[in-house]
Design a protein around this motif. Structure first.
Motif, PDB file in Angstrom:
ATOM      1  N   GLY A 225     -15.389  70.216  26.760  1.00 47.52           N
ATOM      2  CA  GLY A 225     -15.482  69.368  27.955  1.00 47.52           C
ATOM      3  C   GLY A 225     -15.997  67.985  27.631  1.00 47.52           C
ATOM      4  O   GLY A 225     -15.512  66.988  28.176  1.00 47.52           O
ATOM      5  N   ARG A 226     -16.992  67.907  26.782  1.00 42.06           N
ATOM      6  CA  ARG A 226     -17.524  66.608  26.358  1.00 42.06           C
ATOM      7  C   ARG A 226     -16.420  65.771  25.707  1.00 42.06           C
ATOM      8  O   ARG A 226     -16.252  64.589  26.015  1.00 42.06           O
ATOM      9  CB  ARG A 226     -18.675  66.813  25.374  1.00 42.06           C
ATOM     10  CG  ARG A 226     -19.253  65.507  24.816  1.00 42.06           C
ATOM     11  CD  ARG A 226     -20.358  65.799  23.798  1.00 42.06           C
ATOM     12  NE  ARG A 226     -20.939  64.554  23.323  1.00 42.06           N
ATOM     13  CZ  ARG A 226     -20.451  63.824  22.338  1.00 42.06           C
ATOM     14  NH1 ARG A 226     -19.340  64.214  21.709  1.00 42.06           N
ATOM     15  NH2 ARG A 226     -21.051  62.694  21.971  1.00 42.06           N
ATOM     16  N   GLY A 227     -15.661  66.399  24.814  1.00 45.02           N
ATOM     17  CA  GLY A 227     -14.581  65.675  24.146  1.00 45.02           C
ATOM     18  C   GLY A 227     -13.518  65.188  25.101  1.00 45.02           C
ATOM     19  O   GLY A 227     -13.047  64.048  25.007  1.00 45.02           O
ATOM     20  N   TYR A 228     -13.138  66.048  26.067  1.00 47.99           N
ATOM     21  CA  TYR A 228     -12.131  65.634  27.042  1.00 47.99           C
ATOM     22  C   TYR A 228     -12.622  64.431  27.855  1.00 47.99           C
ATOM     23  O   TYR A 228     -11.876  63.472  28.080  1.00 47.99           O
ATOM     24  CB  TYR A 228     -11.814  66.781  28.017  1.00 47.99           C
ATOM     25  CG  TYR A 228     -11.323  68.061  27.413  1.00 47.99           C
ATOM     26  CD1 TYR A 228     -10.698  68.107  26.163  1.00 47.99           C
ATOM     27  CD2 TYR A 228     -11.479  69.266  28.105  1.00 47.99           C
ATOM     28  CE1 TYR A 228     -10.260  69.302  25.625  1.00 47.99           C
ATOM     29  CE2 TYR A 228     -11.021  70.467  27.581  1.00 47.99           C
ATOM     30  CZ  TYR A 228     -10.425  70.484  26.344  1.00 47.99           C
ATOM     31  OH  TYR A 228      -9.985  71.678  25.828  1.00 47.99           O
ATOM     32  N   ALA A 229     -13.875  64.510  28.324  1.00 44.80           N
ATOM     33  CA  ALA A 229     -14.419  63.438  29.163  1.00 44.80           C
ATOM     34  C   ALA A 229     -14.457  62.115  28.403  1.00 44.80           C
ATOM     35  O   ALA A 229     -14.058  61.063  28.921  1.00 44.80           O
ATOM     36  CB  ALA A 229     -15.817  63.815  29.651  1.00 44.80           C
ATOM     37  N   ILE A 230     -14.926  62.166  27.172  1.00 50.68           N
ATOM     38  CA  ILE A 230     -15.023  60.936  26.368  1.00 50.68           C
ATOM     39  C   ILE A 230     -13.642  60.371  26.079  1.00 50.68           C
ATOM     40  O   ILE A 230     -13.416  59.148  26.176  1.00 50.68           O
ATOM     41  CB  ILE A 230     -15.800  61.214  25.067  1.00 50.68           C
ATOM     42  CG1 ILE A 230     -17.285  61.433  25.396  1.00 50.68           C
ATOM     43  CG2 ILE A 230     -15.622  60.085  24.061  1.00 50.68           C
ATOM     44  CD1 ILE A 230     -18.124  61.871  24.205  1.00 50.68           C
ATOM     45  N   ASP A 231     -12.684  61.232  25.761  1.00 51.55           N
ATOM     46  CA  ASP A 231     -11.339  60.744  25.433  1.00 51.55           C
ATOM     47  C   ASP A 231     -10.621  60.175  26.657  1.00 51.55           C
ATOM     48  O   ASP A 231      -9.912  59.162  26.563  1.00 51.55           O
ATOM     49  CB  ASP A 231     -10.509  61.864  24.809  1.00 51.55           C
ATOM     50  CG  ASP A 231     -10.923  62.157  23.370  1.00 51.55           C
ATOM     51  OD1 ASP A 231     -11.607  61.307  22.763  1.00 51.55           O
ATOM     52  OD2 ASP A 231     -10.572  63.242  22.859  1.00 51.55           O
ATOM     53  N   LEU A 232     -10.788  60.808  27.808  1.00 54.71           N
ATOM     54  CA  LEU A 232     -10.183  60.267  29.031  1.00 54.71           C
ATOM     55  C   LEU A 232     -10.789  58.909  29.372  1.00 54.71           C
ATOM     56  O   LEU A 232     -10.082  57.967  29.741  1.00 54.71           O
ATOM     57  CB  LEU A 232     -10.372  61.245  30.192  1.00 54.71           C
ATOM     58  CG  LEU A 232      -9.518  62.515  30.150  1.00 54.71           C
ATOM     59  CD1 LEU A 232     -10.024  63.537  31.158  1.00 54.71           C
ATOM     60  CD2 LEU A 232      -8.046  62.191  30.410  1.00 54.71           C
ATOM     61  N   ALA A 233     -12.105  58.790  29.231  1.00 51.21           N
ATOM     62  CA  ALA A 233     -12.775  57.519  29.512  1.00 51.21           C
ATOM     63  C   ALA A 233     -12.356  56.450  28.506  1.00 51.21           C
ATOM     64  O   ALA A 233     -12.165  55.277  28.864  1.00 51.21           O
ATOM     65  CB  ALA A 233     -14.289  57.707  29.478  1.00 51.21           C
ATOM     66  N   ARG A 234     -12.193  56.848  27.261  1.00 55.18           N
ATOM     67  CA  ARG A 234     -11.795  55.883  26.218  1.00 55.18           C
ATOM     68  C   ARG A 234     -10.427  55.283  26.515  1.00 55.18           C
ATOM     69  O   ARG A 234     -10.156  54.128  26.175  1.00 55.18           O
ATOM     70  CB  ARG A 234     -11.774  56.599  24.860  1.00 55.18           C
ATOM     71  CG  ARG A 234     -11.377  55.724  23.678  1.00 55.18           C
ATOM     72  CD  ARG A 234     -11.612  56.474  22.376  1.00 55.18           C
ATOM     73  NE  ARG A 234     -10.918  57.744  22.335  1.00 55.18           N
ATOM     74  CZ  ARG A 234      -9.655  57.900  21.968  1.00 55.18           C
ATOM     75  NH1 ARG A 234      -8.922  56.831  21.645  1.00 55.18           N
ATOM     76  NH2 ARG A 234      -9.100  59.095  21.932  1.00 55.18           N
TER      77      ARG A 234
ATOM     78  N   VAL B 221      -4.566  68.187  25.947  1.00 54.00           N
ATOM     79  CA  VAL B 221      -5.174  68.133  27.270  1.00 54.00           C
ATOM     80  C   VAL B 221      -4.939  66.761  27.904  1.00 54.00           C
ATOM     81  O   VAL B 221      -4.593  66.661  29.087  1.00 54.00           O
ATOM     82  CB  VAL B 221      -6.682  68.446  27.188  1.00 54.00           C
ATOM     83  CG1 VAL B 221      -7.361  68.227  28.535  1.00 54.00           C
ATOM     84  CG2 VAL B 221      -6.886  69.882  26.714  1.00 54.00           C
ATOM     85  N   GLN B 222      -5.095  65.707  27.120  1.00 56.64           N
ATOM     86  CA  GLN B 222      -4.846  64.367  27.649  1.00 56.64           C
ATOM     87  C   GLN B 222      -3.400  64.213  28.103  1.00 56.64           C
ATOM     88  O   GLN B 222      -3.121  63.609  29.150  1.00 56.64           O
ATOM     89  CB  GLN B 222      -5.166  63.316  26.582  1.00 56.64           C
ATOM     90  CG  GLN B 222      -6.648  63.205  26.236  1.00 56.64           C
ATOM     91  CD  GLN B 222      -6.857  62.234  25.110  1.00 56.64           C
ATOM     92  OE1 GLN B 222      -6.721  61.023  25.276  1.00 56.64           O
ATOM     93  NE2 GLN B 222      -7.170  62.743  23.923  1.00 56.64           N
ATOM     94  N   TYR B 223      -2.470  64.769  27.332  1.00 53.81           N
ATOM     95  CA  TYR B 223      -1.065  64.698  27.742  1.00 53.81           C
ATOM     96  C   TYR B 223      -0.860  65.395  29.089  1.00 53.81           C
ATOM     97  O   TYR B 223      -0.186  64.863  29.987  1.00 53.81           O
ATOM     98  CB  TYR B 223      -0.155  65.336  26.691  1.00 53.81           C
ATOM     99  CG  TYR B 223       1.268  65.496  27.188  1.00 53.81           C
ATOM    100  CD1 TYR B 223       2.124  64.403  27.244  1.00 53.81           C
ATOM    101  CD2 TYR B 223       1.722  66.727  27.661  1.00 53.81           C
ATOM    102  CE1 TYR B 223       3.411  64.532  27.761  1.00 53.81           C
ATOM    103  CE2 TYR B 223       3.004  66.867  28.169  1.00 53.81           C
ATOM    104  CZ  TYR B 223       3.847  65.762  28.217  1.00 53.81           C
ATOM    105  OH  TYR B 223       5.111  65.893  28.729  1.00 53.81           O
ATOM    106  N   LEU B 224      -1.445  66.588  29.243  1.00 56.73           N
ATOM    107  CA  LEU B 224      -1.293  67.329  30.494  1.00 56.73           C
ATOM    108  C   LEU B 224      -1.926  66.593  31.667  1.00 56.73           C
ATOM    109  O   LEU B 224      -1.549  66.817  32.819  1.00 56.73           O
ATOM    110  CB  LEU B 224      -1.894  68.724  30.347  1.00 56.73           C
ATOM    111  CG  LEU B 224      -1.214  69.650  29.329  1.00 56.73           C
ATOM    112  CD1 LEU B 224      -1.982  70.956  29.215  1.00 56.73           C
ATOM    113  CD2 LEU B 224       0.238  69.909  29.691  1.00 56.73           C
ATOM    114  N   CYS B 225      -2.888  65.720  31.383  1.00 59.16           N
ATOM    115  CA  CYS B 225      -3.543  64.926  32.423  1.00 59.16           C
ATOM    116  C   CYS B 225      -2.781  63.644  32.755  1.00 59.16           C
ATOM    117  O   CYS B 225      -3.118  62.955  33.734  1.00 59.16           O
ATOM    118  CB  CYS B 225      -4.957  64.526  31.969  1.00 59.16           C
ATOM    119  SG  CYS B 225      -6.133  65.891  31.864  1.00 59.16           S
ATOM    120  N   SER B 226      -1.768  63.321  31.989  1.00 58.96           N
ATOM    121  CA  SER B 226      -1.139  62.012  32.092  1.00 58.96           C
ATOM    122  C   SER B 226       0.081  62.006  33.005  1.00 58.96           C
ATOM    123  O   SER B 226       0.674  63.052  33.296  1.00 58.96           O
ATOM    124  CB  SER B 226      -0.711  61.526  30.697  1.00 58.96           C
ATOM    125  OG  SER B 226       0.438  62.241  30.252  1.00 58.96           O
ATOM    126  N   SER B 227       0.470  60.809  33.421  1.00 61.03           N
ATOM    127  CA  SER B 227       1.683  60.655  34.221  1.00 61.03           C
ATOM    128  C   SER B 227       2.933  60.920  33.394  1.00 61.03           C
ATOM    129  O   SER B 227       4.009  61.149  33.945  1.00 61.03           O
ATOM    130  CB  SER B 227       1.744  59.249  34.819  1.00 61.03           C
ATOM    131  OG  SER B 227       1.745  58.278  33.788  1.00 61.03           O
TER     132      SER B 227
END
Length: 310
Positions: free
Chosen positions: A21-30, A228-234
């Motif tokens: 979760g920490r990694g996801y949050a930091i990468d999304l914010a980045r 995970v970032q891809y699944l979160c993306s448009s």
């Protein structure tokens, strides 16, 4: 391909104080997202927020539990209060109680379902209302290999994660017309704090397998987060998928129907002995299909009985 970013988008990551979760949050914010960092460990949540802000990102901590409707509402309300909307939800919060089924207290079973399965419901439902109103949303559920290929000692965890497979696929069916895509990630990221804190079960002889040892140096959050970032993306157009990732490998987990065995014609009723004689054909996976709905299964049955053309 041009760089994918999340500028102008708002994300919630539950269980974001440590590990995945920490990694996801930091990468999304980045990549530009404003992030609600949710964790019941306030010190860990605050530390992640500090890391994000220090790097020039936007983040706010939330300490509410996902396991109650009030907590879920409060987590989503934080996104609206601080950032005005919600585009992305990553349901990552989890817990585990190791123990054999025969001696497992009901409280342990309920506790794990409350965080993984009920927690996903409690946060997703208020998030869903916002996403449906705006006609856009990305939701990622966190599953596990232990939910689809379970081993002994974690029946409560396996039950919770298998339940999330059903929730993922059901919400994908409901959400598609509203622009809400729902997928699941089964991460192989090495020992998390959650699994390390689970007490070993004395009755089970634990052995580190050859694949475990071979993959251990390469398992990391960084090897999971891009999917995970891809699944979160448009950019993502998939929905209802269960995807697995670990050590630099990515793939799909799916439920399928075997070619199976059918009676000679519709209306012919088999005896027990007929089923027993054909059990190898019934269970053989060499030929299979992947239905996308219950009607897909019915179509498969009808074609095998000669009632419809394949």
């Amino acid at each position: 391909m041009s760089l994918i970013d999340f500028k102008g988008q708002v994300a919630i990551v539950t269980g974001a104080g440590r590990n995945l979760g920490r990694g996801y949050a930091i990468d999304l914010a980045r990549r530009g997202a404003s992030v609600i960092v949710n964790d019941i460990d306030s010190a860990c949540a605050d530390a992640v927020v500090s890391d994000i802000v220090a790097a020039g990102g936007k983040a706010v901590a939330s300490y509410h539990s996902v396991a109650t409707p009030e907590g879920g509402l409060a987590i989503v309300a934080a996104a609206l209060t601080h950032f005005g909307t919600l585009d992305i939800l990553v349901n990552n919060a989890g817990n585990v109680h190791a123990g054999l089924f025969a001696t497992m207290p009901l409280s342990h079973f309920e506790d794990v379902l409350a965080v993984h399965l009920k927690g996903a419901f409690c946060v997703t439902q208020p998030a869903w209302a916002i996403m449906q109103a705006k006609g856009y949303g990305r939701i990622v559920m966190t599953g596990s290999a232990g939910g689809v290929y379970p081993e002994q000692g974690y029946s409560e965890y396996a039950t919770a994660k298998a339940g999330l497979v059903g929730m993922t696929r059901a919400l994908a069916a409901e959400g598609k017309e509203h622009g809400i895509l729902v997928n699941m990630i089964n991460p192989q990221a090495g020992g998390s704090t959650m699994t390390q804190d689970a007490n070993p079960i004395p009755e089970i002889a634990y052995e580190k397998s050859d694949p475990d040892a071979a993959l251990a140096p390469y398992k990391s959050v960084a090897a999971i987060s891009p999917l995970v970032q891809y699944l979160c993306s448009s950019q993502c157009s998939q929905t209802g998928m269960v995807l697995a990732a670990g050590a630099g490998w990515y793939g799909r987990v799916f439920l399928g129907l075997t070619h199976g065995w059918a009676v000679p014609g519709a209306g012919v009723l088999p005896e027990l002995e007929d089923v027993a004689a054909n059990i190898a054909r019934i269970t053989r996976t060499r030929e299979h299909i992947v239905p996308h709905s219950p009607s897909g299964e019915m179509h498969h049955i009808a074609t095998r009985l000669g009632l419809l053309e394949a």
